[in-house]
Design a protein around this motif. Structure first.
Motif, mmCIF file in Angstrom:
data_model
loop_
_atom_site.group_PDB
_atom_site.id
_atom_site.type_symbol
_atom_site.label_atom_id
_atom_site.label_comp_id
_atom_site.label_asym_id
_atom_site.label_seq_id
_atom_site.Cartn_x
_atom_site.Cartn_y
_atom_site.Cartn_z
ATOM 1 N N THR A 271 -8.014 31.564 -21.790
ATOM 2 C CA THR A 271 -7.418 30.647 -20.814
ATOM 3 C C THR A 271 -7.123 31.456 -19.557
ATOM 4 O OG1 THR A 271 -5.622 29.074 -20.422
ATOM 5 C CG2 THR A 271 -5.065 30.995 -21.720
ATOM 6 N N HIS A 272 -7.399 30.881 -18.425
ATOM 7 C CA HIS A 272 -7.266 31.598 -17.160
ATOM 8 C C HIS A 272 -6.635 30.641 -16.150
ATOM 9 C CE1 HIS A 272 -9.503 33.728 -13.598
ATOM 10 N NE2 HIS A 272 -8.203 33.912 -13.575
ATOM 11 N N ASN A 273 -5.451 30.966 -15.703
ATOM 12 C CA ASN A 273 -4.773 30.044 -14.789
ATOM 13 C C ASN A 273 -3.945 30.770 -13.760
ATOM 14 O OD1 ASN A 273 -5.120 27.576 -16.631
ATOM 15 N ND2 ASN A 273 -4.159 29.143 -17.910
ATOM 16 N N ARG A 274 -3.843 30.118 -12.650
ATOM 17 C CA ARG A 274 -2.941 30.609 -11.630
ATOM 18 C C ARG A 274 -1.749 29.652 -11.670
ATOM 19 N NH1 ARG A 274 -1.585 33.654 -8.388
ATOM 20 N NH2 ARG A 274 -0.318 32.956 -6.658
ATOM 21 N N VAL A 275 -0.565 30.198 -11.932
ATOM 22 C CA VAL A 275 0.606 29.347 -12.061
ATOM 23 C C VAL A 275 1.400 29.436 -10.768
ATOM 24 C CG1 VAL A 275 2.688 28.901 -13.407
ATOM 25 C CG2 VAL A 275 0.652 29.854 -14.518
ATOM 26 N N GLU A 276 1.689 28.259 -10.213
ATOM 27 C CA GLU A 276 2.451 28.273 -8.971
ATOM 28 C C GLU A 276 3.764 27.568 -9.191
ATOM 29 O OE1 GLU A 276 -0.437 26.827 -6.198
ATOM 30 O OE2 GLU A 276 -1.386 28.799 -6.141
ATOM 31 N N GLY A 277 4.702 27.783 -8.300
ATOM 32 C CA GLY A 277 6.013 27.166 -8.467
ATOM 33 C C GLY A 277 7.065 28.223 -8.237
ATOM 34 N N SER A 278 8.184 28.103 -8.942
ATOM 35 C CA SER A 278 9.267 29.038 -8.647
ATOM 36 C C SER A 278 8.895 30.471 -9.056
ATOM 37 C CB SER A 278 10.552 28.593 -9.322
ATOM 38 O OG SER A 278 10.325 28.476 -10.695
ATOM 39 N N THR A 279 8.085 30.604 -10.096
ATOM 40 C CA THR A 279 7.565 31.938 -10.423
ATOM 41 C C THR A 279 6.055 31.852 -10.300
ATOM 42 O OG1 THR A 279 9.102 31.740 -12.247
ATOM 43 C CG2 THR A 279 7.892 33.801 -12.090
ATOM 44 N N GLU A 280 5.468 32.786 -9.604
ATOM 45 C CA GLU A 280 4.018 32.722 -9.410
ATOM 46 C C GLU A 280 3.345 33.873 -10.127
ATOM 47 O OE1 GLU A 280 2.890 32.072 -5.389
ATOM 48 O OE2 GLU A 280 3.838 30.091 -5.519
ATOM 49 N N TYR A 281 2.345 33.521 -10.894
ATOM 50 C CA TYR A 281 1.602 34.570 -11.589
ATOM 51 C C TYR A 281 0.252 34.038 -12.028
ATOM 52 C CZ TYR A 281 3.351 32.070 -15.702
ATOM 53 O OH TYR A 281 3.661 31.103 -16.628
ATOM 54 N N THR A 282 -0.623 34.988 -12.375
ATOM 55 C CA THR A 282 -1.918 34.614 -12.924
ATOM 56 C C THR A 282 -1.947 35.086 -14.361
ATOM 57 O OG1 THR A 282 -2.942 34.864 -10.786
ATOM 58 C CG2 THR A 282 -4.407 34.937 -12.681
#
Ligand code: ADP
Length: 626
Positions: A271-282
């Motif tokens: 699984t490969h995702n870029r998570v955005e919001g209050s904490t940002e990480y890949t």
């Protein structure tokens, strides 16, 4: 340091012998290994440079350069990373440090062909160079050291190597491979480029090679390709996880996984995702196809690497995943953490907590997705990792329901480990108000257990729990979707509406009718059983053992004891089948006491236990046989 000749550590010598004398299934991997070392050296410089910018020595752009010299028959891999001090060269290029290499060594079979194939899959780091070279020279200077303190290391890959001091202007390392005669095919730009793009495309540094151009031919003859002095980047040079999903092929994901995990097989899922919001990480996370040997070691290193803004921070960042997901491999790259984050800090960081929750959810969705859409893959996942997943019931309360949905068991009506609680519920009988299960040492023992007899007779499915962690894990799951879970070996059997009035009445009558005998049994067995009672649970067997509702099952207590752990003394309840001829025979028998003990010990045997005093049991049975 004047020139010194030193011997390799014994394991290295052994490894080198194998590398140089075997048939290589895949010699190309030497470049992958050396480029990966060069890239690690640059990562190390970047990391140390965070606190000590002087290490960059006015050369801030990190890269790896691959070149060759046709006439000299050499390939040179140069990086401007951290470099090696003289002592580093002796220590690191004379011994085996890498866990991957050690892993590889432990898998060697002694059979050359097999072992050679293993090299291809694993790679053995620096020493892979000897697949194609009969001599390797390493020239290096550690960042920050005076120019005069460079080191030249060289070896023919036999028992020893030489080291000496040299002057070196550039920081970093050059590995010069003096190719064997049969390896001249590598003196070719196209060949080297294609290996780099196959194995090292995702390396986040630029890998440079000299550009080639058509030279004009003389006298109208066609020209030929010749090397220019211009360097060009031949890889994508962007860390794989920073690239868009659509630009990454499945092969590239697989290759990346193999590099970070030292696994030779492709992963089961990713699984490969870029998570955005209050904490940002890949997050780029993988589920391996096979469990490692040390899966059940809860202290084992976690498999997720932490990067902060593309800078490698640490391997095995345990705080990023709960312990029960320790089989997951991958990378998390955060932009919210400070670059100087320490392991201690990680434990307390709010951003880390958010990342951990996010990664856990992601992995659970990935598994749910397999369960829903790829049943074969899910079955294979479950066979490898199902038992550790169950640990999550006790560890991750927030996801207990989701984990419960993912569990699978064999049952009294299905042999394969494929019955989920939801499937079970859908098949429940009219009037059934509990999910029944039994814990046992093996599937066969569970299935044939006397405790199941009434359930079989009435056609009620019972889940068979045969994993060591099952009982412990089920302590944390009392119900599923509103239906209570009930062990058939605990408490009085209560089939509720499934039991008809006649049966209930017969049981009550038996209890009064046989009271004198039950009391007598209780007295004879007072050291072994807390109680003796008549039951409706049995059909063919004369007796069985159960424990009180909150007690540990006799199987678990036995298992813990076998494992050398402390377990509470469980004194079970002996339940007897008043209809059984053997029980009938008890009344008025001259051997009442012996029969009582035999009844108890056989009930224990039937569930896979052993009588406390096996010799006494044998004696008693023999006395009756005579
Ligand atoms: P690994 O790199 O997995 O630890 P290797 O056998 O490939 O195992 O290398 C052994 C050690 O030699 C490395 O850990 C590193 O310390 C050192 N080394 C190898 N190549 C380089 C390089 N290009 N620059 C600096 N150090 C290197």
């Amino acid at each position: 340091m004047s020139k010194q000749t030193l011997s390799f550590q014994a394991e290295v010598a052994q490894l080198l012998k194998l590398v140089t004398h075997s048939l290589y299934s895949n010699p190309d991997i030497f470049l992958r290994e050396l480029v990966s070392n060069a890239s690690d050296a640059c990562d190390k410089l970047r990391f140390e440079g965070l606190n000590n910018a002087a290490l960059y020595e006015e050369a801030p752009n990190l890269d790896v350069r691959v070149s060759f010299d046709k006439a000299a028959k050499t390939i040179t891999i140069t990086d401007n990373g951290i470099g090696l001090s003289q002592q580093d060269a002796v220590e690191h290029l004379g011994t085996i440090a890498k866990s991957g290499t050690r892993d590889f060594m432990s898998k060697l079979s002694g059979d050359q062909k097999n072992d050679a194939q293993l090299i291809g899959q694993f790679g053995v780091g620096f020493y892979s160079g000897f697949i194609v070279a009969d001599k390797i020279t390493v020239e290096s200077r550690r960042a920050g050291l005076p120019l005069a303190e460079g080191v030249r290391w060289s070896s023919a890959g036999t028992g020893d190597f030489e080291v000496e001091t040299m002057e070196r202007a550039e920081r970093g390392t050059s590995v010069i491979l003096h190719l064997k005669d049969d390896a001249s095919e590598y003196l070719n730009t196209w060949k080297l480029k294609s290996i780099i793009s196959k194995y090292s495309d995702h390396i986040s540094l630029p890998i440079l090679m000299k550009k080639e151009a058509w030279k004009e031919g003389e006298n109208d003859q066609p020209g030929e390709m010749a090397m220019t002095d211009e360097w060009e980047t031949v890889n994508q040079a962007a860390a794989l996880w920073t690239r868009a999903k659509k630009d990454i092929t499945p092969e590239q994901y697989d290759e990346f996984y193999k590099q970070i995990s030292y696994d030779s097989q492709a992963p089961l899922a990713s699984t490969h995702n870029r998570v955005e919001g209050s904490t940002e990480y890949t997050q780029l996370l993988f589920i391996p196809a096979k469990a490692p040997m040390d899966l059940f070691n809860r202290d084992k290193a976690a498999g997720v690497k932490l990067y902060v803004k593309r800078v490698f921070i640490m391997d095995d960042a345990q705080a990023l995943l709960p312990t029960y997901l320790r089989f997951v491999k991958g990378v998390v790259d955060s932009s919210d953490l400070p670059l100087n984050v320490s392991r201690e800090l990680l434990q307390e960081s709010r951003a880390v907590k958010a990342i951990r929750e996010g990664c856990t959810k992601r992995i659970l969705s990935m598994i749910e997705d397999l369960a829903a859409n790829e049943p074969e893959k899910f079955a294979s996942f479950y066979a490898e990792f199902g038992a550790v997943l169950k640990e999550g019931l006790g560890e991750d309360f927030a996801n207990r329901e989701r984990l419960g949905m993912l569990l699978r068991f064999a049952s009294s009506t299905t042999d394969s480990t494929s019955v989920g609680f939801a499937d079970y519920k859908a098949r429940m009988k009219e009037g059934q108000d509990a999910i029944y299960y039994i814990t046992a040492d093996t599937q066969a023992a569970g299935k044939n257990s006397p405790q199941l007899e009434i359930f079989r007779k009435k056609g009620i499915e019972v889940l068979l729990m045969t994993d060591r962690v099952d009982e412990w894990a089920l302590n944390y799951l009392h119900e599923f979707d509103g239906t209570p879970l009930q062990s058939v070996a605990k408490g009085a059997v209560d089939l509720g509406k499934l039991q008809d009035e006649d049966e209930k009445k017969a049981a009550e009558e038996a209890q009064t009718q046989f009271k004198p005998m039950l009391d007598r049994l209780k007295d004879v067995l007072k050291d072994k059983a807390t109680d003796v009672r008549a039951t409706t649970r049995l059909v063919d067997s004369p007796a069985c053992l159960v424990v009180q509702d909150g007690d540990m099952s006799t199987q678990l207590a036995r298992m813990l004891k076998q494992a050398g752990q402390s377990a509470p003394e469980v004194k079970p309840i002996l339940e007897i089948n008043a209809q059984h001829p053997l029980v009938r025979k008890l009344e008025g028998s001259a051997h009442f006491d012996d029969l009582a003990h035999i009844l108890f010990d056989q009930a224990l045997l039937a569930e896979g236990g052993l009588p406390d005093d096996p010799a006494a049991y044998v004696k008693r049975v023999n006395a009756l046989l005579l």
